[in-house]
Design a protein around this motif. Sequence first.
Motif, PDB file in Angstrom:
ATOM      1  N   THR A 106      33.668 -35.607 -38.665  1.00  0.00           N
ATOM      2  CA  THR A 106      33.537 -34.827 -39.903  1.00  0.00           C
ATOM      3  C   THR A 106      32.416 -35.372 -40.784  1.00  0.00           C
ATOM      4  O   THR A 106      32.059 -34.747 -41.776  1.00  0.00           O
ATOM      5  N   LEU A 107      31.858 -36.519 -40.411  1.00  0.00           N
ATOM      6  CA  LEU A 107      30.727 -37.073 -41.156  1.00  0.00           C
ATOM      7  C   LEU A 107      29.385 -36.719 -40.534  1.00  0.00           C
ATOM      8  O   LEU A 107      28.349 -37.095 -41.059  1.00  0.00           O
ATOM      9  N   GLU A 108      29.397 -36.008 -39.416  1.00  0.00           N
ATOM     10  CA  GLU A 108      28.155 -35.544 -38.802  1.00  0.00           C
ATOM     11  C   GLU A 108      27.703 -34.285 -39.528  1.00  0.00           C
ATOM     12  O   GLU A 108      28.480 -33.345 -39.700  1.00  0.00           O
TER      13      GLU A 108
ATOM     14  N   VAL B 136      24.425 -46.623 -50.433  1.00  0.00           N
ATOM     15  CA  VAL B 136      24.265 -45.948 -49.141  1.00  0.00           C
ATOM     16  C   VAL B 136      23.060 -46.538 -48.408  1.00  0.00           C
ATOM     17  O   VAL B 136      21.953 -46.583 -48.950  1.00  0.00           O
ATOM     18  N   ALA B 137      23.288 -46.986 -47.172  1.00  0.00           N
ATOM     19  CA  ALA B 137      22.186 -47.429 -46.310  1.00  0.00           C
ATOM     20  C   ALA B 137      21.551 -46.190 -45.700  1.00  0.00           C
ATOM     21  O   ALA B 137      22.227 -45.194 -45.442  1.00  0.00           O
ATOM     22  N   LEU B 138      20.253 -46.247 -45.458  1.00  0.00           N
ATOM     23  CA  LEU B 138      19.539 -45.067 -44.965  1.00  0.00           C
ATOM     24  C   LEU B 138      18.563 -45.464 -43.871  1.00  0.00           C
ATOM     25  O   LEU B 138      17.853 -46.465 -43.994  1.00  0.00           O
ATOM     26  N   VAL B 139      18.541 -44.673 -42.793  1.00  0.00           N
ATOM     27  CA  VAL B 139      17.624 -44.880 -41.687  1.00  0.00           C
ATOM     28  C   VAL B 139      16.872 -43.582 -41.445  1.00  0.00           C
ATOM     29  O   VAL B 139      17.466 -42.509 -41.429  1.00  0.00           O
ATOM     30  N   GLY B 140      15.549 -43.693 -41.280  1.00  0.00           N
ATOM     31  CA  GLY B 140      14.722 -42.553 -40.885  1.00  0.00           C
ATOM     32  C   GLY B 140      13.926 -42.952 -39.645  1.00  0.00           C
ATOM     33  O   GLY B 140      13.687 -44.125 -39.417  1.00  0.00           O
TER      34      GLY B 140
ATOM     35  N   GLY C  24      26.452 -44.762 -45.263  1.00  0.00           N
ATOM     36  CA  GLY C  24      25.212 -44.744 -44.506  1.00  0.00           C
ATOM     37  C   GLY C  24      24.825 -43.351 -44.071  1.00  0.00           C
ATOM     38  O   GLY C  24      25.679 -42.483 -43.905  1.00  0.00           O
ATOM     39  N   VAL C  25      23.511 -43.145 -43.926  1.00  0.00           N
ATOM     40  CA  VAL C  25      22.961 -41.866 -43.447  1.00  0.00           C
ATOM     41  C   VAL C  25      21.856 -42.191 -42.452  1.00  0.00           C
ATOM     42  O   VAL C  25      21.026 -43.066 -42.694  1.00  0.00           O
ATOM     43  N   VAL C  26      21.850 -41.482 -41.328  1.00  0.00           N
ATOM     44  CA  VAL C  26      20.771 -41.582 -40.348  1.00  0.00           C
ATOM     45  C   VAL C  26      20.074 -40.230 -40.320  1.00  0.00           C
ATOM     46  O   VAL C  26      20.709 -39.206 -40.075  1.00  0.00           O
ATOM     47  N   CYS C  27      18.771 -40.230 -40.593  1.00  0.00           N
ATOM     48  CA  CYS C  27      17.983 -38.991 -40.614  1.00  0.00           C
ATOM     49  C   CYS C  27      17.060 -38.958 -39.399  1.00  0.00           C
ATOM     50  O   CYS C  27      16.586 -40.002 -38.948  1.00  0.00           O
ATOM     51  N   CYS C  28      16.774 -37.770 -38.917  1.00  0.00           N
ATOM     52  CA  CYS C  28      15.951 -37.635 -37.711  1.00  0.00           C
ATOM     53  C   CYS C  28      14.451 -37.741 -37.999  1.00  0.00           C
ATOM     54  O   CYS C  28      13.650 -37.698 -37.079  1.00  0.00           O
ATOM     55  N   SER C  29      14.077 -37.879 -39.275  1.00  0.00           N
ATOM     56  CA  SER C  29      12.667 -38.106 -39.606  1.00  0.00           C
ATOM     57  C   SER C  29      12.578 -38.831 -40.945  1.00  0.00           C
ATOM     58  O   SER C  29      13.514 -38.801 -41.750  1.00  0.00           O
ATOM     59  N   ASP C  30      11.436 -39.449 -41.180  1.00  0.00           N
ATOM     60  CA  ASP C  30      11.233 -40.140 -42.446  1.00  0.00           C
ATOM     61  C   ASP C  30      11.123 -39.166 -43.613  1.00  0.00           C
ATOM     62  O   ASP C  30      11.556 -39.467 -44.722  1.00  0.00           O
ATOM     63  N   VAL C  31      10.551 -37.993 -43.382  1.00  0.00           N
ATOM     64  CA  VAL C  31      10.457 -36.979 -44.447  1.00  0.00           C
ATOM     65  C   VAL C  31      11.860 -36.588 -44.901  1.00  0.00           C
ATOM     66  O   VAL C  31      12.148 -36.530 -46.098  1.00  0.00           O
ATOM     67  N   LEU C  32      12.753 -36.334 -43.947  1.00  0.00           N
ATOM     68  CA  LEU C  32      14.127 -35.989 -44.306  1.00  0.00           C
ATOM     69  C   LEU C  32      14.827 -37.170 -44.982  1.00  0.00           C
ATOM     70  O   LEU C  32      15.642 -36.975 -45.883  1.00  0.00           O
ATOM     71  N   ALA C  33      14.485 -38.394 -44.604  1.00  0.00           N
ATOM     72  CA  ALA C  33      15.069 -39.567 -45.255  1.00  0.00           C
ATOM     73  C   ALA C  33      14.634 -39.631 -46.718  1.00  0.00           C
ATOM     74  O   ALA C  33      15.447 -39.931 -47.598  1.00  0.00           O
ATOM     75  N   LEU C  34      13.378 -39.341 -46.992  1.00  0.00           N
ATOM     76  CA  LEU C  34      12.906 -39.338 -48.386  1.00  0.00           C
ATOM     77  C   LEU C  34      13.621 -38.271 -49.205  1.00  0.00           C
ATOM     78  O   LEU C  34      14.007 -38.509 -50.357  1.00  0.00           O
TER      79      LEU C  34
ATOM     80  N   VAL D 242      21.878 -29.317 -47.127  1.00  0.00           N
ATOM     81  CA  VAL D 242      23.000 -29.905 -46.382  1.00  0.00           C
ATOM     82  C   VAL D 242      23.472 -31.193 -47.042  1.00  0.00           C
ATOM     83  O   VAL D 242      24.664 -31.383 -47.282  1.00  0.00           O
ATOM     84  N   ILE D 243      22.545 -32.092 -47.371  1.00  0.00           N
ATOM     85  CA  ILE D 243      22.968 -33.365 -47.955  1.00  0.00           C
ATOM     86  C   ILE D 243      23.480 -33.171 -49.380  1.00  0.00           C
ATOM     87  O   ILE D 243      24.442 -33.819 -49.796  1.00  0.00           O
ATOM     88  N   GLN D 244      22.883 -32.250 -50.140  1.00  0.00           N
ATOM     89  CA  GLN D 244      23.385 -31.987 -51.495  1.00  0.00           C
ATOM     90  C   GLN D 244      24.810 -31.442 -51.445  1.00  0.00           C
ATOM     91  O   GLN D 244      25.663 -31.849 -52.240  1.00  0.00           O
ATOM     92  N   ALA D 245      25.067 -30.530 -50.526  1.00  0.00           N
ATOM     93  CA  ALA D 245      26.412 -29.960 -50.396  1.00  0.00           C
ATOM     94  C   ALA D 245      27.409 -31.042 -49.989  1.00  0.00           C
ATOM     95  O   ALA D 245      28.528 -31.091 -50.495  1.00  0.00           O
ATOM     96  N   PHE D 246      26.998 -31.928 -49.091  1.00  0.00           N
ATOM     97  CA  PHE D 246      27.905 -32.995 -48.670  1.00  0.00           C
ATOM     98  C   PHE D 246      28.176 -33.953 -49.822  1.00  0.00           C
ATOM     99  O   PHE D 246      29.314 -34.359 -50.037  1.00  0.00           O
TER     100      PHE D 246
END
Length: 69
Positions: A4-6, A59-63, A32-42, A19-23
Motif C-alpha cells: 500500500t506504500l507503492e 523522509v529519506a529520498l533516493v533518485g 522514505g521515498v525512492v523515485c525513478c529519476s532525479d527530476v521526480l526526486a526534486l 501522486v505524491i501530493q495526494a499521498f
Amino acid sequence: MDPTLELPSPFEPSAATEVIQAFCATRRDFDGVVCCSDVLALLTIQALRSSGRSVPGDVALVGYDDMPL
C-alpha cells in the motif's frame, strides 16, 4: 514491503507531483521515498516540504539517473 506504500506514477513530472501530493494528504506515516529519476526526486522534495515534512530529517529520498544537479 507494504504494497500500500507503492505509488505507481506515469514518468511525467506533473503526474508524479499529483501522486505524491495526494499521498502526503493522506497523512500516512512513511520515512522514505525512492523515485525513478532525479527530476521526480526534486519534485518530491517540493511536495514533501509543502506537506510539512523535511528531507532528509523526516523522509529519506533516493533518485536515479545522476542528473548534474
